[in-house]
Design a protein around this motif. Structure first.
Motif, PDB file in Angstrom:
ATOM      1  N   SER A  19       0.896  -1.324   0.053  1.00  0.00           N
ATOM      2  CA  SER A  19       0.043  -0.115   0.088  1.00  0.00           C
ATOM      3  C   SER A  19       1.119   0.935  -0.408  1.00  0.00           C
ATOM      4  O   SER A  19       1.922   1.076   0.468  1.00  0.00           O
ATOM      5  N   SER A 124      -6.940   2.041   8.476  1.00  0.00           N
ATOM      6  CA  SER A 124      -5.732   1.703   8.930  1.00  0.00           C
ATOM      7  C   SER A 124      -5.341  -0.211   8.039  1.00  0.00           C
ATOM      8  O   SER A 124      -4.133  -1.144   7.599  1.00  0.00           O
ATOM      9  N   GLN A 125      -6.273  -0.588   8.655  1.00  0.00           N
ATOM     10  CA  GLN A 125      -6.318  -2.274   8.141  1.00  0.00           C
ATOM     11  C   GLN A 125      -5.931  -2.411   7.321  1.00  0.00           C
ATOM     12  O   GLN A 125      -6.046  -3.851   7.161  1.00  0.00           O
ATOM     13  N   LEU A 127      -4.378  -1.219   4.719  1.00  0.00           N
ATOM     14  CA  LEU A 127      -3.426  -1.060   4.607  1.00  0.00           C
ATOM     15  C   LEU A 127      -2.219  -2.483   4.375  1.00  0.00           C
ATOM     16  O   LEU A 127      -1.782  -2.381   3.740  1.00  0.00           O
ATOM     17  N   LEU A 128      -2.481  -2.907   5.444  1.00  0.00           N
ATOM     18  CA  LEU A 128      -1.570  -3.680   5.307  1.00  0.00           C
ATOM     19  C   LEU A 128      -2.188  -5.503   5.717  1.00  0.00           C
ATOM     20  O   LEU A 128      -2.260  -6.454   4.619  1.00  0.00           O
ATOM     21  N   GLU A 129      -3.285  -5.234   6.488  1.00  0.00           N
ATOM     22  CA  GLU A 129      -4.212  -6.676   6.719  1.00  0.00           C
ATOM     23  C   GLU A 129      -4.818  -6.853   5.728  1.00  0.00           C
ATOM     24  O   GLU A 129      -4.900  -7.954   5.577  1.00  0.00           O
ATOM     25  N   LYS A 130      -5.165  -5.582   4.785  1.00  0.00           N
ATOM     26  CA  LYS A 130      -6.369  -5.879   3.948  1.00  0.00           C
ATOM     27  C   LYS A 130      -7.714  -6.644   4.353  1.00  0.00           C
ATOM     28  O   LYS A 130      -8.786  -6.910   3.750  1.00  0.00           O
ATOM     29  N   GLN A 162       0.626   4.285  13.742  1.00  0.00           N
ATOM     30  CA  GLN A 162       0.257   3.519  13.014  1.00  0.00           C
ATOM     31  C   GLN A 162      -0.012   3.410  11.389  1.00  0.00           C
ATOM     32  O   GLN A 162       0.216   1.949  11.119  1.00  0.00           O
ATOM     33  N   THR A 163      -0.385   3.979  10.867  1.00  0.00           N
ATOM     34  CA  THR A 163      -0.610   4.007   9.905  1.00  0.00           C
ATOM     35  C   THR A 163       0.376   4.134   8.654  1.00  0.00           C
ATOM     36  O   THR A 163       0.451   3.480   7.953  1.00  0.00           O
ATOM     37  N   ALA A 165       3.865   3.588   9.608  1.00  0.00           N
ATOM     38  CA  ALA A 165       3.891   2.374   9.189  1.00  0.00           C
ATOM     39  C   ALA A 165       3.699   1.251   8.948  1.00  0.00           C
ATOM     40  O   ALA A 165       3.921   0.012   8.581  1.00  0.00           O
ATOM     41  N   ARG A 166       2.264   1.267   7.884  1.00  0.00           N
ATOM     42  CA  ARG A 166       1.794  -0.037   7.031  1.00  0.00           C
ATOM     43  C   ARG A 166       1.870   0.457   5.519  1.00  0.00           C
ATOM     44  O   ARG A 166       1.549  -0.367   5.256  1.00  0.00           O
ATOM     45  N   GLY A 167       2.371   1.183   5.324  1.00  0.00           N
ATOM     46  CA  GLY A 167       2.604   1.175   3.603  1.00  0.00           C
ATOM     47  C   GLY A 167       3.715   1.936   3.635  1.00  0.00           C
ATOM     48  O   GLY A 167       4.836   2.887   4.025  1.00  0.00           O
TER      49      GLY A 167
END
Length: 361
Positions: A19, A124-125, A127-130, A162-163, A165-167
């Motif tokens: 992301s 935000s979930q 972005l990483l966990e989809k 935290q957001t 760090a996710r992309g």
């Protein structure tokens, strides 16, 4: 980061299911960049780009534009409900109808920073966990986020750590060369706007967060272009007025001063016929006048018959090349081949392209 670099970085992320978050000033074209990236990636996959389809076909690639700022917790997570299974009561959330269901595409979360922190945290979930709760993003879909800067007083909150760090966290800056390349390639910008900004590059973007008034940015210049293109031909009476309410007072005054140079433009018919091949030293000394002459030549050739168009193009280019700076001839040729692609098949264009091989047309 420059636009072209940011665009390339987002595309690399899409290829690897990573992301991206784009953060930059308001009105600089972040949303348009995401759409262009979607178009490029769809082409790379051999698919047709479509918009806002949650279940595109196997031959389509969709981009869904979601405004995070218009969401709340309920509309993001889904409306809660209860159900009974084997005598046990459970709570679930209704699936989001606007989110992807199948196929391939980009879920574009725009105005992300303007969303409440609680909504930002839920998104935000993705972005990483989809996923969000029970909802899972289909495997062929990826997420791109765009946000204005918190310091610009555009109603944006700071991006949650935290957001970030996710992309990929990409800060986008305004760069005139990148914007100009995009504007010329688009082919719909008013030539007077392009010419004015070519000699006033700093006027492309100026922002004062304390000022509650129209200010210049790529979006406002594009809007002004659209308005000027709709004005009657050779009627420039409202140009300053339209500039004032779209790009601000200072730029509108400068733009009108630039437009007033039209009365000094030399005879265009003498130039395209080949009777005049060189501008005077006085004409060369006024950059604004040189650009207005180029625009006038483009208009004359555009209206010319096919019989004389190529000779007009050759004579006009010879004149423009004698102005001095190559920026005038490049501007002229770009405008001409955008209007009439057949000119790219002429020897005149081929020779010019060889001399300017580093320029994309």
């Amino acid at each position: 980061m420059r636009f072209r670099d940011a665009q390339r970085t987002v595309l690399k992320g899409l290829r690897l299911n990573i992301s991206s978050m784009l953060v930059g000033a308001s009105g600089i074209g972040k949303s348009q960049m995401v759409e262009q990236v979607a178009r490029d990636y769809a082409s790379e996959l051999g698919l047709k780009l479509v918009k806002n389809k949650t279940n595109p076909s196997a031959k389509e690639f969709s981009i869904i534009d979601e405004r995070a700022s218009q969401k709340d917790i309920t509309s993001t997570k889904g409306i809660p409900y209860t159900f009974v299974l084997d005598g046990v009561t459970y709570q679930g959330h209704a699936k989001l109808d606007s989110f992807p269901k199948s196929g391939k595409g980009i879920l574009f979360l725009d105005e992300f920073g303007q969303a409440p922190p609680s909504v930002m945290a839920v998104h935000s979930q993705l972005l990483l966990e989809k996923r969000i709760g029970e909802y899972e993003l289909p495997k062929g879909w990826q997420v791109v986020v765009a946000s204005n800067r918190a310091e610009d007083r555009a109603g944006s909150n700071k991006m949650l750590s935290q957001t970030i760090a996710r992309g990929q966290y990409i800060t986008v800056d305004v760069n005139f060369d990148d914007w100009f390349e995009y504007a010329v390639a688009k082919g719909t910008y008013n030539p007077y706007v392009l010419a004015f900004l070519s000699i006033n590059v700093n006027a492309l973007y100026e922002f004062d967060p304390r000022l509650i008034d129209a200010q210049p940015n790529p979006r406002s210049w594009e809007r002004l272009s659209t308005l000027l293109n709709a004005e009657p031909k050779d009627d420039y009476s409202d140009y300053e007025l339209l500039a004032r309410v779209n790009v601000g007072e200072k730029e509108s005054i400068q733009f009108q001063a630039f437009m007033d140079l039209r009365t000094k433009v030399p005879s265009l018919s003498d130039i395209v016929s080949g009777e005049v091949t060189k501008p005077t030293k006085k004409q060369i000394s006024e950059m604004g006048l040189s650009y207005l002459t180029v625009i006038g030549l483009v208009e004359v050739i555009k209206e010319a018959s096919e019989k004389v168009k190529e000779s007009y193009f050759e004579n006009a280019l010879a004149y423009v090349e004698n102005i001095g700076s190559p920026s005038f001839s490049i501007f002229f040729v770009r405008q001409m081949v955008t209007i009439d692609r057949s000119l790219m098949d002429t020897k005149i264009f081929v020779d010019f392209k060889v001399k300017n091989s580093e320029i994309n047309f």
